[in-house]
Scaffold this active site. Structure first.
Site, PDB file in Angstrom:
ATOM      1  N   CYS A  48     -46.426  96.809  29.528  1.00 24.70           N
ATOM      2  CA  CYS A  48     -46.089  95.576  28.805  1.00 24.70           C
ATOM      3  C   CYS A  48     -46.781  94.433  29.540  1.00 24.70           C
ATOM      4  O   CYS A  48     -46.424  94.150  30.702  1.00 24.70           O
ATOM      5  CB  CYS A  48     -44.573  95.374  28.766  1.00 24.70           C
ATOM      6  N   HIS A 104     -52.617 101.445  21.171  1.00 24.76           N
ATOM      7  CA  HIS A 104     -52.837 100.327  20.244  1.00 24.76           C
ATOM      8  C   HIS A 104     -53.827 100.727  19.157  1.00 24.76           C
ATOM      9  O   HIS A 104     -54.841 101.366  19.452  1.00 24.76           O
ATOM     10  CB  HIS A 104     -53.393  99.108  20.997  1.00 24.76           C
ATOM     11  N   GLU A 107     -45.418  95.196  17.018  1.00 23.17           N
ATOM     12  CA  GLU A 107     -45.226  96.043  18.190  1.00 23.17           C
ATOM     13  C   GLU A 107     -44.415  97.301  17.889  1.00 23.17           C
ATOM     14  O   GLU A 107     -43.419  97.257  17.161  1.00 23.17           O
ATOM     15  CB  GLU A 107     -44.502  95.260  19.303  1.00 23.17           C
ATOM     16  N   CYS A 166     -48.126  89.549  22.322  1.00 21.14           N
ATOM     17  CA  CYS A 166     -48.164  90.900  22.903  1.00 21.14           C
ATOM     18  C   CYS A 166     -49.326  90.931  23.889  1.00 21.14           C
ATOM     19  O   CYS A 166     -50.491  90.805  23.479  1.00 21.14           O
ATOM     20  CB  CYS A 166     -48.352  91.944  21.809  1.00 21.14           C
ATOM     21  N   GLY A 177     -51.414  93.948  23.579  1.00 20.43           N
ATOM     22  CA  GLY A 177     -52.066  93.842  22.275  1.00 20.43           C
ATOM     23  C   GLY A 177     -53.280  92.933  22.326  1.00 20.43           C
ATOM     24  O   GLY A 177     -54.321  93.217  21.722  1.00 20.43           O
TER      25      GLY A 177
HETATM   26  N1  LIG Z   1     -44.133  97.491  22.283  1.00 18.61           N
HETATM   27  C1  LIG Z   1     -44.975  97.995  23.369  1.00 18.61           C
HETATM   28  C2  LIG Z   1     -44.378  97.614  24.745  1.00 18.61           C
HETATM   29  C3  LIG Z   1     -44.360  96.092  24.968  1.00 18.61           C
HETATM   30  C4  LIG Z   1     -45.746  95.508  24.899  1.00 18.61           C
HETATM   31  C5  LIG Z   1     -45.837  93.984  24.771  1.00 18.61           C
HETATM   32  N2  LIG Z   1     -44.608  93.250  24.733  1.00 18.61           N
HETATM   33  C6  LIG Z   1     -46.829  93.402  25.782  1.00 18.61           C
HETATM   34  O1  LIG Z   1     -46.702  92.227  26.157  1.00 18.61           O
HETATM   35  O2  LIG Z   1     -47.779  94.145  26.145  1.00 18.61           O
HETATM   36  C7  LIG Z   1     -45.073  99.525  23.265  1.00 18.61           C
HETATM   37  O3  LIG Z   1     -44.207 100.111  22.630  1.00 18.61           O
HETATM   38  O4  LIG Z   1     -46.025 100.089  23.819  1.00 18.61           O
END
Ligand SMILES: N[C@H](CCC[C@H](N)C(=O)O)C(=O)O
Length: 286
Positions: free
Chosen positions: A75, A161, A211, A220, A223
């Site tokens: 994250c 991703h 997400e 994100c 992301g």
């Molecule tokens: N939802 C993401 C984890 C949080 C990523 C996001 N909040 C960031 O800042 O990278 C996943 O399931 O891989």
């Protein structure tokens, strides 16, 4: 069971951050979902947990749970908040902090201007780096959703991703419907985060992210890294890109070489710290 925590965010991607070194807390998926609920709980996109490291190269272990209770590998916005938290809580006096995650080691740098810079590691495009049934070499794939074909780039920032080809106007992109359909598409057996970019120029993109395990978020971090890496491989952006998300901007730098790390820099904010009595959420109420 009481839980001391801080509520933090990175560009509106919000977190409950818990020191599990000085508190012993077991976070079941049910408890995480209950705490994540924005009406009956604390409310957050992800829960970030600080633990002792398992390896000697890291100062801490950094665990991440999505609002749906799933534990994930990385994250980016959370990593910046993690650095601020361990420093402000006095768990470290260092401003260069190696932490281990489920997807390997990352290094967090507390900058003099209050921003945090993160070595996010090397973006990985090879199909076996992704839980993704790929029929040909990376990084561009066609995926059919309701008989409509979409072109995506697939990349791992530690977490998976899918980045769609740029939209003319991302404000009108089908983030909710297409994001949900791709997040749980059978081609992604561990589900996937879905990026919707819009190219402004080679140094500036807009991005919305649906997400995995949380839905569309204000920002994100991984992301933003994933979108820049895919667009760079597609030859559409330069080495240094400002990624403008609904919650604000991140600076992403990557040479485009598949053996060199990608860097993310951005702000963090601590909203409040508190202590809650979690006994209400014993298994019987979850
Ligand atoms: N939802 C993401 C984890 C949080 C990523 C996001 N909040 C960031 O800042 O990278 C996943 O399931 O891989």
């Amino acid at each position: 069971m009481n839980i001391k925590f801080s509520k933090m965010h990175g560009l509106g991607n919000d977190f409950m951050v818990v020191d599990a070194i000085n508190q012993s807390i077991e976070f079941s998926p049910g408890l995480v979902k209950a705490l994540a609920n924005r009406h009956w709980g604390v409310g957050f996109d992800q829960l970030l947990v600080v633990e002792k490291p398992q390896s000697t190269q890291a100062d801490f272990r950094y665990r991440i749970f999505n609002a749906d209770g799933s534990e994930v590998q990385q994250c980016g916005n959370g990593a910046r908040c993690f650095a601020r938290f361990v420093y402000d809580q006095g768990l470290t006096q260092k401003r260069e902090i190696p932490v281990e995650t489920a997807s390997g080691l990352i290094v967090l740098y507390l900058e003099a201007d209050g921003q945090v810079r993160v070595n996010m590691g090397v973006p990985r495009f090879e199909p076996n780096a992704l839980p993704f049934e790929a029929e040909q070499q990376a990084p561009t794939y066609q995926i059919d959703v309701d008989h409509q074909a979409w072109l995506i780039g697939a990349v791992s920032m530690g977490n998976p991703h899918a980045v769609l080809m740029p939209f003319e106007n991302v404000a009108q992109a089908p983030v909710e419907s297409l994001g949900a359909a791709l997040e749980s598409h059978p081609r992604f057996p561990e589900r996937v985060n879905v990026g919707f970019p819009q190219l402004i120029d080679a140094e500036y993109i807009k991005l919305r992210v649906f997400e995995r395990g949380a839905g569309e978020t204000q920002a994100c971090g991984t992301g933003a890294c994933a979108a820049m890496a895919v667009l760079r491989l597609w030859g559409k952006v330069s080495e240094q890109v400002t990624v403008s998300l609904p919650g604000g901007d991140l600076q992403i730098r990557w040479s485009g070489k598949l053996d060199e790390p990608l860097w993310m820099t951005g702000p963090v904010a601590t909203v409040f710290s508190a202590e809650l009595d979690a006994s209400f959420w014993d298994e019987g109420n979850l």
